[in-house]
Design an enzyme around this catalytic site. Structure first.
Site, PDB file in Angstrom:
ATOM      1  N   THR A 208       0.838  -1.202   0.000  1.00 28.17           N
ATOM      2  CA  THR A 208       0.000   0.000   0.000  1.00 28.17           C
ATOM      3  C   THR A 208       0.873   1.253   0.000  1.00 28.17           C
ATOM      4  O   THR A 208       1.959   1.242   0.576  1.00 28.17           O
ATOM      5  CB  THR A 208      -0.875  -0.022   1.270  1.00 28.17           C
ATOM      6  OG1 THR A 208      -1.829  -1.057   1.114  1.00 28.17           O
ATOM      7  CG2 THR A 208      -1.586   1.295   1.515  1.00 28.17           C
ATOM      8  N   ARG A 236     -13.931  -8.134   0.090  1.00 27.00           N
ATOM      9  CA  ARG A 236     -13.188  -7.661   1.267  1.00 27.00           C
ATOM     10  C   ARG A 236     -12.643  -6.231   1.059  1.00 27.00           C
ATOM     11  O   ARG A 236     -12.068  -5.917   0.028  1.00 27.00           O
ATOM     12  CB  ARG A 236     -12.041  -8.628   1.540  1.00 27.00           C
ATOM     13  CG  ARG A 236     -11.195  -8.265   2.768  1.00 27.00           C
ATOM     14  CD  ARG A 236      -9.950  -7.521   2.382  1.00 27.00           C
ATOM     15  NE  ARG A 236      -9.086  -7.284   3.536  1.00 27.00           N
ATOM     16  CZ  ARG A 236      -8.075  -6.406   3.525  1.00 27.00           C
ATOM     17  NH1 ARG A 236      -7.806  -5.716   2.451  1.00 27.00           N
ATOM     18  NH2 ARG A 236      -7.345  -6.228   4.593  1.00 27.00           N
ATOM     19  N   ILE A 237     -12.848  -5.408   2.057  1.00 26.68           N
ATOM     20  CA  ILE A 237     -12.300  -4.048   2.050  1.00 26.68           C
ATOM     21  C   ILE A 237     -11.391  -3.917   3.264  1.00 26.68           C
ATOM     22  O   ILE A 237     -11.761  -4.330   4.363  1.00 26.68           O
ATOM     23  CB  ILE A 237     -13.437  -2.990   2.177  1.00 26.68           C
ATOM     24  CG1 ILE A 237     -14.505  -3.183   1.083  1.00 26.68           C
ATOM     25  CG2 ILE A 237     -12.868  -1.578   2.164  1.00 26.68           C
ATOM     26  CD1 ILE A 237     -14.044  -2.927  -0.322  1.00 26.68           C
ATOM     27  N   GLY A 238     -10.228  -3.314   3.057  1.00 25.76           N
ATOM     28  CA  GLY A 238      -9.286  -3.146   4.179  1.00 25.76           C
ATOM     29  C   GLY A 238      -9.459  -1.818   4.882  1.00 25.76           C
ATOM     30  O   GLY A 238     -10.512  -1.173   4.795  1.00 25.76           O
ATOM     31  N   ASP A 239      -8.418  -1.413   5.566  1.00 24.33           N
ATOM     32  CA  ASP A 239      -8.455  -0.187   6.375  1.00 24.33           C
ATOM     33  C   ASP A 239      -8.214   1.087   5.567  1.00 24.33           C
ATOM     34  O   ASP A 239      -8.623   2.171   5.988  1.00 24.33           O
ATOM     35  CB  ASP A 239      -7.367  -0.264   7.449  1.00 24.33           C
ATOM     36  CG  ASP A 239      -5.975  -0.422   6.820  1.00 24.33           C
ATOM     37  OD1 ASP A 239      -5.811  -1.305   5.947  1.00 24.33           O
ATOM     38  OD2 ASP A 239      -5.069   0.347   7.167  1.00 24.33           O
ATOM     39  N   THR A 259      -0.310   1.200   6.688  1.00 24.73           N
ATOM     40  CA  THR A 259      -0.172   0.012   5.835  1.00 24.73           C
ATOM     41  C   THR A 259      -0.046  -1.204   6.744  1.00 24.73           C
ATOM     42  O   THR A 259       0.543  -1.113   7.821  1.00 24.73           O
ATOM     43  CB  THR A 259       1.064   0.115   4.916  1.00 24.73           C
ATOM     44  OG1 THR A 259       1.275  -1.173   4.307  1.00 24.73           O
ATOM     45  CG2 THR A 259       2.332   0.498   5.663  1.00 24.73           C
ATOM     46  N   GLY A 260      -0.616  -2.306   6.324  1.00 20.08           N
ATOM     47  CA  GLY A 260      -0.524  -3.506   7.143  1.00 20.08           C
ATOM     48  C   GLY A 260      -1.792  -4.335   7.038  1.00 20.08           C
ATOM     49  O   GLY A 260      -2.593  -4.153   6.121  1.00 20.08           O
ATOM     50  N   ALA A 261      -1.966  -5.235   7.988  1.00 19.09           N
ATOM     51  CA  ALA A 261      -3.126  -6.121   7.995  1.00 19.09           C
ATOM     52  C   ALA A 261      -4.367  -5.317   8.374  1.00 19.09           C
ATOM     53  O   ALA A 261      -4.656  -5.091   9.550  1.00 19.09           O
ATOM     54  CB  ALA A 261      -2.890  -7.249   8.983  1.00 19.09           C
ATOM     55  N   GLY A 262      -5.097  -4.880   7.343  1.00 22.82           N
ATOM     56  CA  GLY A 262      -6.167  -3.907   7.509  1.00 22.82           C
ATOM     57  C   GLY A 262      -7.191  -4.224   8.575  1.00 22.82           C
ATOM     58  O   GLY A 262      -7.697  -3.320   9.250  1.00 22.82           O
TER      59      GLY A 262
HETATM   60  N1  ASP Z   1      -3.695  -2.173   4.603  1.00 24.48           N
HETATM   61  C1  ASP Z   1      -3.981  -2.774   3.343  1.00 24.48           C
HETATM   62  C2  ASP Z   1      -5.237  -3.586   3.442  1.00 24.48           C
HETATM   63  O1  ASP Z   1      -5.430  -4.255   4.439  1.00 24.48           O
HETATM   64  C3  ASP Z   1      -2.885  -3.636   2.838  1.00 24.48           C
HETATM   65  C4  ASP Z   1      -1.533  -2.991   2.761  1.00 24.48           C
HETATM   66  O2  ASP Z   1      -1.172  -2.192   3.626  1.00 24.48           O
HETATM   67  O3  ASP Z   1      -0.794  -3.289   1.816  1.00 24.48           O
HETATM   68  O4  ASP Z   1      -5.990  -3.593   2.496  1.00 24.48           O
END
Ligand code: ASP
Length: 343
Positions: A208, A236-239, A259-262
């Site tokens: 991201t 699925r939608i992330g953060d 960025t990370g595990a949304g």
């Molecule tokens: N945060 C993003 C999501 O969960 C993924 C990412 O940071 O690459 O969609």
């Protein structure tokens, strides 16, 4: 009497000198700006990245920093700087945003983005957009030109066309390398269809992109853009497009992009939580970011955040081995980094 007159004149002239000094300091202060960018966090280690990839990523991060910095140095807004920096990273296939976005389980590129202005706290975001070349521009258009905050899928695509944003076909976003990653993920799946783990990128490479900035007027802005997670399913939608989770900006505190595990960022409301700690606990950007990332880690979440505060301070915090990142400011700081040990 002469003495009194002399003192009065001296005071006056001293007063005007002090005033001039103060004005000078003020105008110097007004020239302060700063910019922080990220291109994703994850298991990013020297032994896993080729010299060529390392150089390409650094060059792209530098280009993004330069695009944003040029705007800020000329007195442009933090919003314009954030957009310009994110567009550079969206157009570069090394990052999971715009061109080079990861594939869904069904082999599509569905992109999420958010944009927020810290002065007005107006925000715009899109989820599952598939046709706009630069999703960050679409998010900004939602903020500027619609009464809404979050648009999704076909509706977001339709809105983009109405607003005249540049469109692109699936071939623009798709890259062979991302397709290979999807295939690899599918091949490695151990869980049954529907298991929690079955659609997660166990390698934890989050690409991201995001930018946060403070301009010469002291206004902050934040923007985030992503393809989400490799192999994502079921819409699925992330953060990233969730205001307060992956993106937030408030002149009273700071601007954040994550960025990370949304899923973890949504559960903790990470971006808003960092701003809230700064506002109500008086923590500085680094302390607030570290604390919230620590909490995220305790829940099992991984990733990173970048922060810029109106006073020009900036910070990043990540609990992964690396994060693509860069920072620049009016005092001459300019650096990009990939691995955890780069300052
Ligand atoms: N945060 C993003 C999501 O969960 C993924 C990412 O940071 O690459 O969609």
């Amino acid at each position: 009497m002469f003495k009194t007159l002399f003192t009065a004149i001296a005071t006056l002239s001293l007063g005007s000198t002090a005033l001039a000094e103060e004005k000078k300091a003020d105008s110097m202060e007004e020239k302060n700006w700063s910019l922080v960018i990220h291109g994703g966090a994850g298991v990013i280690k020297r032994e896993r990245i080729t010299a060529e990839k390392d150089a390409e990523v650094r060059a792209a991060l530098n280009r993004a920093l330069e695009a944003g910095s040029a705007i800020l140095a000329q007195g442009g807004t933090s919003m314009d700087a954030v957009e310009a920096a994110v567009v550079v990273l969206e157009d570069d296939p090394n990052f999971n945003a715009g061109r080079g976005s990861v594939f869904t389980y069904k082999g599509r590129n569905e992109m999420d983005a958010a944009f927020m202005d810290g002065e007005t706290r107006e925000a715009g975001a899109v989820a599952g957009s598939t046709t706009t070349k630069n999703p960050i521009k679409l998010a900004r258009a939602v903020k500027d030109e619609s009464p809404h905050v979050l648009l999704s899928r076909d509706g977001a695509n339709e809105f983009a066309v109405l607003r005249g944003l540049e469109q692109a076909g699936p071939q623009w976003f798709a890259t062979d390398e991302r397709y290979r990653q999807l295939e690899e993920l599918k091949a490695r799946q151990t869980g049954k269809d529907g298991d929690k783990v079955s659609y997660f990128d166990i390698d934890m490479k989050y690409g991201t992109v995001g930018a946060v900035a403070v301009d010469q007027g002291g206004n902050v802005a934040a923007g985030t853009s992503t393809g989400g997670l490799t192999g994502k399913r079921w819409g699925r939608i992330g953060d990233s497009p969730i205001i307060g989770a992956g993106t937030y900006a408030d002149n009273r505190a700071c601007a954040i992009s994550a960025t990370g595990a949304g899923e973890y960022y949504i559960r903790l409301g990470v971006a808003h939580e960092i701003c809230a700690r700064m506002r109500f606990k008086g923590e500085d950007a680094k302390t607030a970011a570290d604390k919230v990332m620590e909490e995220l880690g305790e829940l099992g979440g991984t990733g990173g955040v970048i922060v810029a505060a109106p006073d020009g301070t900036f910070a990043w915090s990540f609990n992964t081995p690396g994060m693509y990142r860069g920072k620049a400011n009016s005092a001459g700081v300019k650096m990009v980094g990939i691995y955890g040990d780069e300052e």
